[in-house]
Design an enzyme around this catalytic site. Structure first.
Site, PDB file in Angstrom:
ATOM      1  N   TYR A   1      31.601  33.550  -3.644  1.00  0.00           N
ATOM      2  CA  TYR A   1      31.742  32.090  -3.594  1.00  0.00           C
ATOM      3  C   TYR A   1      33.114  31.762  -3.029  1.00  0.00           C
ATOM      4  O   TYR A   1      34.139  32.224  -3.558  1.00  0.00           O
ATOM      5  CB  TYR A   1      31.591  31.461  -4.978  1.00  0.00           C
ATOM      6  CG  TYR A   1      31.983  30.001  -4.964  1.00  0.00           C
ATOM      7  CD1 TYR A   1      31.178  29.054  -4.318  1.00  0.00           C
ATOM      8  CD2 TYR A   1      33.171  29.563  -5.542  1.00  0.00           C
ATOM      9  CE1 TYR A   1      31.543  27.721  -4.263  1.00  0.00           C
ATOM     10  CE2 TYR A   1      33.541  28.220  -5.495  1.00  0.00           C
ATOM     11  CZ  TYR A   1      32.723  27.308  -4.851  1.00  0.00           C
ATOM     12  OH  TYR A   1      33.091  25.997  -4.794  1.00  0.00           O
TER      13      TYR A   1
ATOM     14  N   ASN B   1      38.349  27.780  -7.897  1.00  0.00           N
ATOM     15  CA  ASN B   1      39.059  26.614  -7.378  1.00  0.00           C
ATOM     16  C   ASN B   1      39.163  25.455  -8.364  1.00  0.00           C
ATOM     17  O   ASN B   1      39.879  24.490  -8.105  1.00  0.00           O
ATOM     18  CB  ASN B   1      38.367  26.109  -6.112  1.00  0.00           C
ATOM     19  CG  ASN B   1      36.898  25.792  -6.341  1.00  0.00           C
ATOM     20  OD1 ASN B   1      36.253  26.375  -7.200  1.00  0.00           O
ATOM     21  ND2 ASN B   1      36.367  24.867  -5.568  1.00  0.00           N
TER      22      ASN B   1
ATOM     23  N   GLU C   1     -11.481 -10.315  17.574  1.00  0.00           N
ATOM     24  CA  GLU C   1     -11.377  -9.419  16.423  1.00  0.00           C
ATOM     25  C   GLU C   1     -12.707  -8.705  16.195  1.00  0.00           C
ATOM     26  O   GLU C   1     -13.777  -9.178  16.595  1.00  0.00           O
ATOM     27  CB  GLU C   1     -10.975 -10.206  15.175  1.00  0.00           C
ATOM     28  CG  GLU C   1      -9.609 -10.861  15.267  1.00  0.00           C
ATOM     29  CD  GLU C   1      -8.501  -9.872  15.552  1.00  0.00           C
ATOM     30  OE1 GLU C   1      -8.541  -8.737  15.020  1.00  0.00           O
ATOM     31  OE2 GLU C   1      -7.575 -10.216  16.308  1.00  0.00           O
TER      32      GLU C   1
ATOM     33  N   ARG D   1       0.816  -1.221   0.000  1.00  0.00           N
ATOM     34  CA  ARG D   1       0.000   0.000   0.000  1.00  0.00           C
ATOM     35  C   ARG D   1       0.848   1.269   0.000  1.00  0.00           C
ATOM     36  O   ARG D   1       0.333   2.365  -0.254  1.00  0.00           O
ATOM     37  CB  ARG D   1      -0.950  -0.011   1.198  1.00  0.00           C
ATOM     38  CG  ARG D   1      -2.182  -0.870   0.966  1.00  0.00           C
ATOM     39  CD  ARG D   1      -3.157  -0.761   2.123  1.00  0.00           C
ATOM     40  NE  ARG D   1      -2.754  -1.608   3.234  1.00  0.00           N
ATOM     41  CZ  ARG D   1      -3.354  -1.600   4.425  1.00  0.00           C
ATOM     42  NH1 ARG D   1      -4.360  -0.770   4.656  1.00  0.00           N
ATOM     43  NH2 ARG D   1      -2.949  -2.392   5.385  1.00  0.00           N
TER      44      ARG D   1
ATOM     45  N   LYS E   1      32.120  26.218   0.487  1.00  0.00           N
ATOM     46  CA  LYS E   1      32.289  24.768   0.374  1.00  0.00           C
ATOM     47  C   LYS E   1      33.731  24.406   0.710  1.00  0.00           C
ATOM     48  O   LYS E   1      34.666  24.987   0.173  1.00  0.00           O
ATOM     49  CB  LYS E   1      31.929  24.319  -1.046  1.00  0.00           C
ATOM     50  CG  LYS E   1      31.909  22.802  -1.264  1.00  0.00           C
ATOM     51  CD  LYS E   1      33.219  22.228  -1.706  1.00  0.00           C
ATOM     52  CE  LYS E   1      33.674  22.769  -3.040  1.00  0.00           C
ATOM     53  NZ  LYS E   1      34.958  22.140  -3.474  1.00  0.00           N
TER      54      LYS E   1
ATOM     55  N   GLN F   1      12.819 -14.707   5.919  1.00  0.00           N
ATOM     56  CA  GLN F   1      11.524 -15.339   5.687  1.00  0.00           C
ATOM     57  C   GLN F   1      11.221 -15.224   4.196  1.00  0.00           C
ATOM     58  O   GLN F   1      10.717 -14.207   3.724  1.00  0.00           O
ATOM     59  CB  GLN F   1      10.440 -14.655   6.530  1.00  0.00           C
ATOM     60  CG  GLN F   1       9.088 -15.353   6.464  1.00  0.00           C
ATOM     61  CD  GLN F   1       8.002 -14.582   7.201  1.00  0.00           C
ATOM     62  OE1 GLN F   1       8.089 -13.362   7.355  1.00  0.00           O
ATOM     63  NE2 GLN F   1       6.960 -15.282   7.651  1.00  0.00           N
TER      64      GLN F   1
ATOM     65  N   TYR G   1       7.372  -4.883  15.977  1.00  0.00           N
ATOM     66  CA  TYR G   1       7.158  -4.711  14.540  1.00  0.00           C
ATOM     67  C   TYR G   1       7.975  -3.531  14.026  1.00  0.00           C
ATOM     68  O   TYR G   1       8.092  -2.490  14.697  1.00  0.00           O
ATOM     69  CB  TYR G   1       5.669  -4.501  14.247  1.00  0.00           C
ATOM     70  CG  TYR G   1       4.850  -5.731  14.569  1.00  0.00           C
ATOM     71  CD1 TYR G   1       4.561  -6.672  13.593  1.00  0.00           C
ATOM     72  CD2 TYR G   1       4.409  -5.962  15.877  1.00  0.00           C
ATOM     73  CE1 TYR G   1       3.834  -7.819  13.900  1.00  0.00           C
ATOM     74  CE2 TYR G   1       3.694  -7.107  16.192  1.00  0.00           C
ATOM     75  CZ  TYR G   1       3.403  -8.039  15.201  1.00  0.00           C
ATOM     76  OH  TYR G   1       2.705  -9.174  15.508  1.00  0.00           O
ATOM     77  N   GLY G   2       8.500  -3.666  12.816  1.00  0.00           N
ATOM     78  CA  GLY G   2       9.405  -2.667  12.263  1.00  0.00           C
ATOM     79  C   GLY G   2       8.744  -1.433  11.698  1.00  0.00           C
ATOM     80  O   GLY G   2       9.437  -0.550  11.186  1.00  0.00           O
ATOM     81  N   ASP G   3       7.418  -1.332  11.783  1.00  0.00           N
ATOM     82  CA  ASP G   3       6.722  -0.180  11.199  1.00  0.00           C
ATOM     83  C   ASP G   3       5.968   0.626  12.250  1.00  0.00           C
ATOM     84  O   ASP G   3       4.953   1.252  11.954  1.00  0.00           O
ATOM     85  CB  ASP G   3       5.765  -0.629  10.097  1.00  0.00           C
ATOM     86  CG  ASP G   3       4.624  -1.492  10.620  1.00  0.00           C
ATOM     87  OD1 ASP G   3       4.719  -1.975  11.764  1.00  0.00           O
ATOM     88  OD2 ASP G   3       3.624  -1.676   9.891  1.00  0.00           O
TER      89      ASP G   3
END
Length: 501
Positions: free
Chosen positions: A372, A392, A161, A17, A357, A77, A107-109
């Site tokens: 710059y 540079n 349920e 989903r 940078k 799995q 659970y991983g979520d």
């Protein structure tokens, strides 16, 4: 929780989903993937073993888990045949399955899950002497969830349920989160007896609860008021909802720890950000990654900082920074872009429309505007003129420019690297520096200015510009035929004069 605790994290599902090429558990909120949030929470238990069950897109999930928790055992799995099957795979992946202690299944979520909640849940499970315990939640609207049914004494009888619940059972507001704790010996003896005689042909871990009740063993439930901690994200809308809630909790926690947040609704702070008391965050700020902000610093408005370190009393206004270090009392912005490797010293300044940078800018040094600065070192107390470019890159390689201490460079300079400008040196406006400048020297590279007087009257006759010039000089304006005024000097061939100028 010592060496008697094993944690199993289930992360094998496809998450269709989400409609994404990214595995569901790797989608991010608050600066971490969902599964990383869970693994951090699990860490509060100090478990002896952590097993993560991977399956769908395991070539992506497994390396991420190993990076977040290197000691985790990975169990594969191949077919997603239910939670009971996943836990059996996890136990088989261990060199020696635990026969004593506790096995926690998460659970991983569930990215809002907190370590303190797991600690309390595990302690409650052990205190109850239960074969299996359920982490349950109290919600206002339980529609769609399995209900925890207790007897008059409060003992858990079953999980019912929604589709199977009676009218009285539907009124129960205690729901099943799916997070379970098992006595290790019971789980090992029971996991093989869980069947798949159901519509989907899958092995459901919750069937172990009925097996425990049938055996006359204790089933317990530990209810938390904050049921959102157990909420999963099945699509991106749910993920965004959890992301907003996680951010609200993070922002609230920092405000209670002494941080001023002017507009919490427009402030985003990642889970790994660290803020000192008396930091002020103005509207429209995003603090991402491992950013650290010291006391009395002011960030914003409209600023994004990722993996940055901001010193005490510094001010960063309408800027974007990544992997940059800003010293105490320094000033950045507005409209500055700090790229990786930027180090600004104490009381230094990176001003308006400046990009940096891989540049070290010393204490009290200033790059005020329109410049710059790349691959450079600027010494303490130096001032870089407006419109300066540190050239540079030669098309193949990057080169470094070094500006010494207390140097003062003019506007619209170009420093063609590699080049060194010595301590206390100066450069004139418009200078292109191609060779090293000795300490205390003045470098100039422009030709003497020439003024071609009367040029506008001669070449722009009849224009507003010519009228203004004539009025200022007292000269007669050239007539409509384009004939030259008596007071305008002859300028010869126009092409030749343009070439010389």
């Amino acid at each position: 929780m010592t060496d008697q605790l094993t944690v199993i994290v289930l992360a094998a599902g496809g998450g269709t989903r989400m409609k994404s090429k990214t595995p569901k558990v790797l989608h991010r909120i608050g600066g971490r993937s969902m599964i990383e949030h869970v693994l951090v929470a699990v860490g509060a238990l100090e478990p002896a073993r952590v097993v993560t069950v991977v399956g769908h897109q395991r070539e992506l999930v497994a390396p991420h888990v190993s990076q977040a928790r290197p000691e985790a055992v990975l169990a594969v799995q191949d077919e997603q045949l239910g939670t009971g099957h996943a836990v059996r795979i996890a136990l088989e992946a261990l060199a020696e399955a635990p026969r004593e202690g506790t096995v926690l299944v998460a659970y991983g979520d569930t990215p809002l899950l907190e370590g303190a909640t797991l600690v309390d849940f595990t302690a409650s499970h052990r205190a109850a002497g239960a074969a299996v315990s359920i982490l349950s939640g109290i919600v206002d609207d339980p529609f769609g969830y399995g209900r925890i049914v207790r007897d008059a004494a409060g003992v858990v009888q079953a999980i019912v349920e929604e589709k199977d619940a009676s009218e009285a059972e539907r009124a129960i507001t205690e729901i099943n989160s799916g997070i379970l704790a098992f006595e290790a010996g019971f789980l090992l003896d029971t996991i093989g007896r869980i069947g798949n005689d159901n519509a989907k042909g899958e092995y459901y871990l919750t069937d172990a609860i009925g097996l425990a009740r049938d055996a006359g063993l204790t089933v317990a439930a530990h209810a938390v008021d904050d049921a959102l901690q157990t909420e999963g994200a099945n699509d991106r809308a749910q993920l965004a909802d959890l992301g907003r809630e996680l951010n609200r909790r993070i922002v609230t926690r920092w405000m209670r720890d002494g941080v001023t947040v002017m507009d919490p609704a427009t402030t985003w702070i990642d889970a790994d950000v660290v803020l000192a008391p008396d930091v002020t965050i103005l509207p429209g700020v995003q603090l991402l990654g491992a950013t650290v902000v010291a006391e009395d610093a002011v960030i914003g408005p409209d600023t994004t900082l990722e993996d940055c370190e901001i010193g005490a009393g510094a001010r960063v206004v309408r800027a974007h920074g990544q992997l940059a270090v800003i010293g105490a009392g320094a000033s950045v912005g507005p409209f500055a872009y700090l790229r990786p490797g930027t180090l600004l010293g104490a009381d230094g300044k990176i001003g308006t429309f400046v990009e940096t940078k891989n540049a070290t800018i010393g204490d009290g040094a200033k790059v005020p505007h329109l410049s710059y600065v790349g691959d450079a070192e600027i010494g303490a107390g130096s001032n870089i003129g407006a419109g300066t470019i540190f050239a540079n890159y030669d098309g193949v390689n990057k080169h470094r420019t070094v500006v010494g201490r207390q140097a003062k460079t003019g506007s619209n300079n170009t420093f063609v690297a590699p080049v060194v400008i010595g301590d206390g040196a100066s450069t004139g406006g418009g200078t292109v520096v191609r060779r090293d400048v000795p300490a205390g020297a003045l470098a100039v590279s422009t030709s003497p200015q020439r003024n071609l007087e009367g040029w506008v009257l001669s070449r722009r006759a009849g224009t507003a510009q010519a009228e203004a010039a004539a009025a200022a000089s007292g000269s007669a304006v050239a007539d409509a035929t384009g004939e030259q005024s008596e007071n305008a000097p002859g300028l010869g061939d126009d092409r030749g004069e343009r070439a010389e100028s």
